[in-house]
Write a protein that holds these residues in place. Structure first.
Motif, PDB file in Angstrom:
ATOM      1  N   LEU A 127      56.911  17.661  27.730  1.00 20.18           N
ATOM      2  CA  LEU A 127      56.670  19.002  27.175  1.00 20.18           C
ATOM      3  C   LEU A 127      56.955  19.037  25.673  1.00 20.18           C
ATOM      4  CD1 LEU A 127      58.186  21.123  30.084  1.00 20.18           C
ATOM      5  CD2 LEU A 127      55.777  21.048  29.391  1.00 20.18           C
ATOM      6  N   ARG A 128      57.384  17.925  25.137  1.00 17.02           N
ATOM      7  CA  ARG A 128      57.740  17.846  23.727  1.00 17.02           C
ATOM      8  C   ARG A 128      56.490  17.896  22.849  1.00 17.02           C
ATOM      9  NH1 ARG A 128      59.150  14.271  19.861  1.00 17.02           N
ATOM     10  NH2 ARG A 128      58.122  12.509  20.856  1.00 17.02           N
ATOM     11  N   ALA A 129      56.565  18.680  21.763  1.00 19.32           N
ATOM     12  CA  ALA A 129      55.449  18.676  20.806  1.00 19.32           C
ATOM     13  C   ALA A 129      55.324  17.267  20.228  1.00 19.32           C
ATOM     14  CB  ALA A 129      55.716  19.681  19.698  1.00 19.32           C
ATOM     15  N   SER A 140      54.355   7.978  31.526  1.00 20.31           N
ATOM     16  CA  SER A 140      55.692   8.582  31.614  1.00 20.31           C
ATOM     17  C   SER A 140      56.599   8.008  30.532  1.00 20.31           C
ATOM     18  CB  SER A 140      56.328   8.313  32.980  1.00 20.31           C
ATOM     19  OG  SER A 140      57.656   8.834  33.022  1.00 20.31           O
ATOM     20  N   PRO A 141      57.497   8.859  30.013  1.00 22.75           N
ATOM     21  CA  PRO A 141      58.576   8.310  29.184  1.00 22.75           C
ATOM     22  C   PRO A 141      59.639   7.710  30.099  1.00 22.75           C
ATOM     23  CG  PRO A 141      58.921  10.656  29.453  1.00 22.75           C
ATOM     24  CD  PRO A 141      57.629  10.320  30.183  1.00 22.75           C
ATOM     25  N   GLY A 142      60.421   6.805  29.574  1.00 31.67           N
ATOM     26  CA  GLY A 142      61.598   6.328  30.284  1.00 31.67           C
ATOM     27  C   GLY A 142      62.752   7.270  29.999  1.00 31.67           C
ATOM     28  N   TYR A 143      63.251   7.915  31.021  1.00 31.70           N
ATOM     29  CA  TYR A 143      64.433   8.768  30.894  1.00 31.70           C
ATOM     30  C   TYR A 143      65.551   8.091  31.684  1.00 31.70           C
ATOM     31  CZ  TYR A 143      62.111  12.918  28.823  1.00 31.70           C
ATOM     32  OH  TYR A 143      61.460  13.805  28.002  1.00 31.70           O
ATOM     33  N   HIS A 144      66.580   7.670  30.992  1.00 28.67           N
ATOM     34  CA  HIS A 144      67.708   6.976  31.633  1.00 28.67           C
ATOM     35  C   HIS A 144      67.195   5.802  32.467  1.00 28.67           C
ATOM     36  CE1 HIS A 144      69.518  11.236  31.200  1.00 28.67           C
ATOM     37  NE2 HIS A 144      69.607  10.558  30.074  1.00 28.67           N
ATOM     38  N   GLY A 145      66.278   5.099  31.846  1.00 27.90           N
ATOM     39  CA  GLY A 145      65.800   3.856  32.462  1.00 27.90           C
ATOM     40  C   GLY A 145      64.765   4.027  33.548  1.00 27.90           C
ATOM     41  N   ALA A 146      64.229   5.251  33.702  1.00 32.02           N
ATOM     42  CA  ALA A 146      63.330   5.482  34.837  1.00 32.02           C
ATOM     43  C   ALA A 146      62.250   6.505  34.473  1.00 32.02           C
ATOM     44  CB  ALA A 146      64.146   5.976  36.035  1.00 32.02           C
ATOM     45  N   SER A 198      54.343  14.648  21.741  1.00 28.13           N
ATOM     46  CA  SER A 198      54.778  13.648  22.731  1.00 28.13           C
ATOM     47  C   SER A 198      54.011  12.339  22.542  1.00 28.13           C
ATOM     48  CB  SER A 198      54.520  14.200  24.139  1.00 28.13           C
ATOM     49  OG  SER A 198      54.409  13.153  25.079  1.00 28.13           O
ATOM     50  N   SER A 199      54.748  11.255  22.387  1.00 28.66           N
ATOM     51  CA  SER A 199      54.080   9.958  22.206  1.00 28.66           C
ATOM     52  C   SER A 199      53.372   9.543  23.489  1.00 28.66           C
ATOM     53  CB  SER A 199      55.088   8.898  21.759  1.00 28.66           C
ATOM     54  OG  SER A 199      56.209   8.903  22.599  1.00 28.66           O
ATOM     55  N   THR A 200      53.939   9.907  24.630  1.00 31.37           N
ATOM     56  CA  THR A 200      53.302   9.555  25.909  1.00 31.37           C
ATOM     57  C   THR A 200      51.960  10.279  26.037  1.00 31.37           C
ATOM     58  OG1 THR A 200      55.568   9.617  26.765  1.00 31.37           O
ATOM     59  CG2 THR A 200      53.798   9.266  28.359  1.00 31.37           C
ATOM     60  N   GLU A 201      51.970  11.568  25.710  1.00 29.36           N
ATOM     61  CA  GLU A 201      50.711  12.331  25.783  1.00 29.36           C
ATOM     62  C   GLU A 201      49.687  11.783  24.784  1.00 29.36           C
ATOM     63  OE1 GLU A 201      50.880  16.661  25.925  1.00 29.36           O
ATOM     64  OE2 GLU A 201      49.024  16.728  24.744  1.00 29.36           O
ATOM     65  N   ARG A 202      50.158  11.396  23.610  1.00 31.29           N
ATOM     66  CA  ARG A 202      49.211  10.869  22.613  1.00 31.29           C
ATOM     67  C   ARG A 202      48.607   9.542  23.083  1.00 31.29           C
ATOM     68  NH1 ARG A 202      51.228   9.470  18.055  1.00 31.29           N
ATOM     69  NH2 ARG A 202      53.411   9.647  18.615  1.00 31.29           N
ATOM     70  N   ASN A 258      57.303   0.734  22.924  1.00 33.46           N
ATOM     71  CA  ASN A 258      58.613   1.015  22.341  1.00 33.46           C
ATOM     72  C   ASN A 258      58.369   1.988  21.186  1.00 33.46           C
ATOM     73  OD1 ASN A 258      61.016   1.051  20.996  1.00 33.46           O
ATOM     74  ND2 ASN A 258      61.360  -1.159  21.093  1.00 33.46           N
ATOM     75  N   THR A 259      58.800   3.243  21.352  1.00 28.62           N
ATOM     76  CA  THR A 259      58.457   4.274  20.366  1.00 28.62           C
ATOM     77  C   THR A 259      59.253   4.155  19.074  1.00 28.62           C
ATOM     78  OG1 THR A 259      59.963   5.790  21.496  1.00 28.62           O
ATOM     79  CG2 THR A 259      57.630   5.952  22.059  1.00 28.62           C
ATOM     80  N   ILE A 260      60.264   3.280  19.081  1.00 25.70           N
ATOM     81  CA  ILE A 260      61.015   3.047  17.837  1.00 25.70           C
ATOM     82  C   ILE A 260      60.295   1.930  17.070  1.00 25.70           C
ATOM     83  CG2 ILE A 260      63.258   2.508  16.807  1.00 25.70           C
ATOM     84  CD1 ILE A 260      63.284   5.068  18.438  1.00 25.70           C
TER      85      ILE A 260
HETATM   86  C1  LIG Z   1      66.659  12.684  28.743  1.00 24.31           C
HETATM   87  C2  LIG Z   1      66.182  11.468  27.984  1.00 24.31           C
HETATM   88  C3  LIG Z   1      66.559  10.225  28.418  1.00 24.31           C
HETATM   89  C4  LIG Z   1      66.126   9.086  27.749  1.00 24.31           C
HETATM   90  N1  LIG Z   1      66.503   7.873  28.216  1.00 24.31           N
HETATM   91  C5  LIG Z   1      66.086   6.760  27.570  1.00 24.31           C
HETATM   92  C6  LIG Z   1      66.482   5.472  28.042  1.00 24.31           C
HETATM   93  O1  LIG Z   1      67.194   5.308  29.018  1.00 24.31           O
HETATM   94  N2  LIG Z   1      66.045   4.388  27.356  1.00 24.31           N
HETATM   95  C7  LIG Z   1      65.220   4.500  26.263  1.00 24.31           C
HETATM   96  O2  LIG Z   1      64.835   3.497  25.694  1.00 24.31           O
HETATM   97  N3  LIG Z   1      64.829   5.713  25.817  1.00 24.31           N
HETATM   98  C8  LIG Z   1      65.229   6.837  26.447  1.00 24.31           C
HETATM   99  N4  LIG Z   1      64.836   8.067  25.995  1.00 24.31           N
HETATM  100  C9  LIG Z   1      63.887   8.142  24.876  1.00 24.31           C
HETATM  101  C10 LIG Z   1      62.463   8.385  25.378  1.00 24.31           C
HETATM  102  O3  LIG Z   1      62.086   7.512  26.421  1.00 24.31           O
HETATM  103  C11 LIG Z   1      61.447   8.194  24.252  1.00 24.31           C
HETATM  104  O4  LIG Z   1      61.810   8.933  23.123  1.00 24.31           O
HETATM  105  C12 LIG Z   1      60.057   8.559  24.718  1.00 24.31           C
HETATM  106  O5  LIG Z   1      59.133   7.963  23.877  1.00 24.31           O
HETATM  107  C13 LIG Z   1      59.830  10.069  24.687  1.00 24.31           C
HETATM  108  O6  LIG Z   1      58.505  10.355  25.067  1.00 24.31           O
HETATM  109  P1  LIG Z   1      57.680  11.506  24.370  1.00 24.31           P
HETATM  110  O7  LIG Z   1      57.490  11.144  22.919  1.00 24.31           O
HETATM  111  O8  LIG Z   1      56.378  11.488  25.121  1.00 24.31           O
HETATM  112  O9  LIG Z   1      58.400  12.803  24.534  1.00 24.31           O
HETATM  113  C14 LIG Z   1      65.281   9.220  26.624  1.00 24.31           C
HETATM  114  C15 LIG Z   1      64.914  10.489  26.172  1.00 24.31           C
HETATM  115  C16 LIG Z   1      65.361  11.604  26.841  1.00 24.31           C
HETATM  116  C17 LIG Z   1      64.953  12.974  26.342  1.00 24.31           C
END
Ligand SMILES: Cc1cc2nc3c(=O)[nH]c(=O)nc-3n(C[C@H](O)[C@H](O)[C@H](O)COP(=O)(O)O)c2cc1C
Length: 184
Positions: free
Chosen positions: A13-15, A78-84, A17-21, A150-152
């Motif tokens: 839902l992030r403006a 999907s983004p990875g959130y806490h490794g998942a 969003s790299s995943t959406e792009r 890797n978004t970084i």
């Molecule tokens: C709640 C939360 C948990 C995250 N956990 C991780 C993580 O475990 N490892 C990681 O590399 N990045 C983690 N991230 C970073 C996101 O995966 C990363 O910024 C991703 O590209 C976000 O996607 P978006 O740009 O589509 O919003 C986390 C971000 C959030 C908000």
């Protein structure tokens, strides 16, 4: 073979969003190759938590399932959130359960491309693996090439810079190849 319908699901839902792009970029590549496309991300999949006991569906959720019923190829992001995989994307995928009694159950027989983003390789790759496992559970066929981003980036936006656009193009080609091969 008529025009293929590519449907992308995911993002955040992030403006910006790299995943959406990344999903948008994959769909744009599919369009240049002749597909029609639908993006199901952000507010379009902002559903209540899926509950199998509750048969009531919002208009949005019903429209989502109807769109999936007409898909010839699916792209998950999907983004990875806490490794998942994020809960937001998983919840949208849980609604695919509403296709359990369809003639074409879930993603049966569909090619599925998977894209994962994270702020590091470990979560990106782990999340990509999970998307592929979920694809199997939904009876879909993951493409050989999945995309971990890797978004970084060290030099700017990785979604916009090769190798990612080139890899997205290869994955989209593999989605099309599924149909070329299956009609041989
Ligand atoms: C709640 C939360 C948990 C995250 N956990 C991780 C993580 O475990 N490892 C990681 O590399 N990045 C983690 N991230 C970073 C996101 O995966 C990363 O910024 C991703 O590209 C976000 O996607 P978006 O740009 O589509 O919003 C986390 C971000 C959030 C908000």
């Amino acid at each position: 073979m008529g025009q293929l319908h590519f449907v992308a699901i995911g993002g955040t839902l992030r403006a910006f969003s790299s995943t959406e792009r990344a999903l948008r970029k994959a769909l744009a590549l599919a369009e240049t190759r002749g597909a029609r496309t639908t993006l199901l991300s952000g507010d379009a999949i902002n559903f209540p938590l899926y509950s199998p006991e509750n048969a009531v569906r919002s208009e949005l959720a019903s429209a989502y399932v109807e769109t999936l019923r007409s898909a010839d190829a699916v792209i998950l992001g999907s983004p990875g959130y806490h490794g998942a995989i994020s809960g937001f994307v998983k919840n949208a995928l849980d609604y695919v359960e509403d296709m359990n009694r369809d003639d074409r159950c879930y993603f049966d027989g569909l090619p599925v491309g998977c894209i994962a983003t994270a702020a590091g390789w470990q979560a990106a790759v782990a999340t990509l693996q999970q998307l592929r496992v979920i694809t199997h559970a939904l009876r879909g066929w993951p493409t050989p090439l999945g995309i971990a981003i890797n978004t970084i980036g060290e030099t700017g936006d990785p979604v916009e810079q090769n190798p990612i656009p080139a890899h997205l193009g290869m994955m989209v080609d593999q989605l099309f190849q599924f149909y070329n091969r299956s009609t041989l």
